[in-house]
Scaffold this active site. Structure first.
Site, PDB file in Angstrom:
ATOM      1  N   TYR A 103       0.761  -1.193   0.105  1.00 43.57           N
ATOM      2  CA  TYR A 103      -0.026   0.185   0.110  1.00 43.57           C
ATOM      3  C   TYR A 103       0.823   1.291  -0.045  1.00 43.57           C
ATOM      4  CZ  TYR A 103      -4.426  -2.660   1.147  1.00 43.57           C
ATOM      5  OH  TYR A 103      -5.524  -3.534   1.155  1.00 43.57           O
ATOM      6  N   LEU A 293     -18.500  -0.992  -0.535  1.00 43.54           N
ATOM      7  CA  LEU A 293     -18.851   0.005  -1.451  1.00 43.54           C
ATOM      8  C   LEU A 293     -18.445  -0.093  -2.827  1.00 43.54           C
ATOM      9  CD1 LEU A 293     -18.626   3.327   0.790  1.00 43.54           C
ATOM     10  CD2 LEU A 293     -20.743   1.769   0.314  1.00 43.54           C
ATOM     11  N   THR A 299     -21.785   4.144  -3.618  1.00 41.93           N
ATOM     12  CA  THR A 299     -22.228   5.475  -3.194  1.00 41.93           C
ATOM     13  C   THR A 299     -23.105   6.319  -4.263  1.00 41.93           C
ATOM     14  OG1 THR A 299     -20.538   6.666  -4.157  1.00 41.93           O
ATOM     15  CG2 THR A 299     -20.016   5.579  -2.155  1.00 41.93           C
ATOM     16  N   GLY A 300     -23.097   5.663  -5.710  1.00 41.82           N
ATOM     17  CA  GLY A 300     -23.907   6.330  -6.426  1.00 41.82           C
ATOM     18  C   GLY A 300     -23.196   7.462  -7.309  1.00 41.82           C
ATOM     19  N   LYS A 301     -21.819   7.982  -6.984  1.00 45.20           N
ATOM     20  CA  LYS A 301     -21.204   9.006  -7.546  1.00 45.20           C
ATOM     21  C   LYS A 301     -20.647   8.610  -8.759  1.00 45.20           C
ATOM     22  CE  LYS A 301     -16.590   7.802  -5.298  1.00 45.20           C
ATOM     23  NZ  LYS A 301     -15.663   8.219  -4.240  1.00 45.20           N
TER      24      LYS A 301
END
Length: 407
Positions: A103, A293, A299-301
């Site tokens: 990461y 998500l 989230t719909g973004k």
């Protein structure tokens, strides 16, 4: 709101089998969670407090929400990462975080290890026992050649496991890791990160490091006091069963895995639920879902009617997590967004609440790039979806059972 109680299924089965089966059915279909809540603590940020559960057969008591960190050092600065962790601990009672040697993501030579810098800075301000620290050793990759000192591509053999653990301990500034996970299998499995599913043809010539070598080396680092428990990630039923059986049959040689960290969300359920749910329940291997998500899609973004920020992950890194952007998955997401609107919930809150309170979920790994995102994500733990919402979700699932694999 109340949790779904499966009554319709009981009624249907009773009608078919007769009332003499009532005691058996009530036991078999009990909604008692396989991840029993051990403790609840009042916390500033949640009306109902934070719950804590045990990870598999270990004595690790972790919050039901785990802090993911893979944006620290890329989308977030080191200090922003520390700020998020402080808020998670002080405001919400989270005590569990997950990092990895590669990461932040996408992994690159010039940023690998930056996430651990943020985690280390945070750990310096905390009592070590107040933090359940999980990290991961990279799986096999011909592309990743910057994690090992000699420039070798990553494999999960004895030499690299030992090097990885020592390097992680040094970067994190600690003398032990609570949970060490194999980030993805050394062997070919198919279906990994959006790849096509397992194929016998693809298996040819892809011999991996033996499970015996992997587990015996992990026992070395446990015996040395460097690691407390081990787990897997992006694993399959075959991999889990193989490792559990080896530990069961030869406990003096091989340690037992206590967790599995796999992708799990409203649009990525089938991989886990079709086989791993049963396997992990019976073998007491706890699920630590990541991407609840679906990379932010739920989230719909990223919907057609939304204005997407240029700093959104899939805009910053074209091609990253493309499995969540095909037309079938977008149709599934649109259907879930509509359910959330009808329920008076944000799409993110509904998706996270669904994941948090699944009976086979131990602790859900969340990620955020801002404090406002973090607040919304954790506060979703206070929400429990009612039967009507869950039934609508089930109907969408029946229509779009595996939308991320619409090749």
């Amino acid at each position: 709101m109340t949790i779904h109680n499966k009554r319709p299924l009981k009624v249907a089965l009773l009608t078919f089998l007769g009332s003499n089966f009532l005691p058996l059915l009530c036991s078999a279909l009990s909604t008692k969670s396989s991840q029993a809540i051990i403790e609840n603590r009042a916390v500033q940020g949640l009306k109902n407090g934070m719950d804590y559960v045990k990870v598999g057969t270990s004595d690790l008591l972790v919050s039901k929400v785990c802090m993911g960190t893979m944006t620290f050092g890329e989308q977030n600065t080191i200090d922003e990462g520390v700020e998020q962790l402080n808020r998670a601990w002080d405001h919400y009672g989270i005590n569990f975080l997950d990092t990895a040697e590669m990461y932040p993501v996408p992994t690159k030579p010039d940023t690998a290890g930056k996430t651990d810098e943020a985690v280390a800075k945070f750990l310096k301000t905390r009592v070590r026992s107040d933090v359940i620290l999980a990290t991961k050793v990279a799986g096999r990759s011909d592309r990743i050649k910057w994690l090992r000192k000699d420039g070798s591509s990553t494999v999960v053999n004895r030499e690299q496991i030992l090097e990885s653990v020592d390097a992680s301990l040094s970067r994190l500034g600690v003398d032990y890791i609570d949970l060490l996970q194999i980030h993805w299998p050394d062997r070919y499995t198919g279906g990994l990160f959006g790849q096509r599913d397992f194929s016998i043809k693809e298996l040819e010539g892809k011999e991996g490091v033996s499970v015996e070598e992997q587990l015996s080396t992990l026992k070395e680092v446990i015996d040395a006091g460097k690691v407390r428990y081990i787990g897997v990630s992006n694993e399959t039923p075959y991999g889990v069963c193989s490792m559990v059986e080896m530990a069961k049959n030869s406990p003096d040689l091989y340690p037992r895995i206590v967790s599995i960290q796999n992708g799990y969300s409203l649009v990525d359920r089938k991989n886990y639920e079709a086989g791993l749910t049963e396997v992990c329940y019976h073998h007491k291997v706890s699920l630590l879902p990541y991407s609840p998500l679906a990379g932010g899609v739920l989230t719909g973004k990223y919907s057609k009617d939304s204005t997407v920020s240029p700093n959104a992950r899939m805009n910053l890194f074209p091609g990253f997590m493309t499995r969540y952007r095909d037309s079938q998955n977008e149709s599934a997401v649109d259907a879930y967004i509509q359910i959330a609107k009808e329920a008076g919930l944000s799409p993110a809150t509904m998706a996270l609440s669904w994941c948090y309170h699944r009976e086979h979920v131990c602790s859900t790994i969340i990620g955020a790039t801002s404090l406002s995102q973090l607040d919304e994500n954790v506060k979703a733990y206070d929400v429990k979806l009612d039967d009507a919402v869950l039934e609508k979700i089930h109907k969408v699932y029946q229509r779009y059972t595996d939308p991320t694999k619409a090749y």
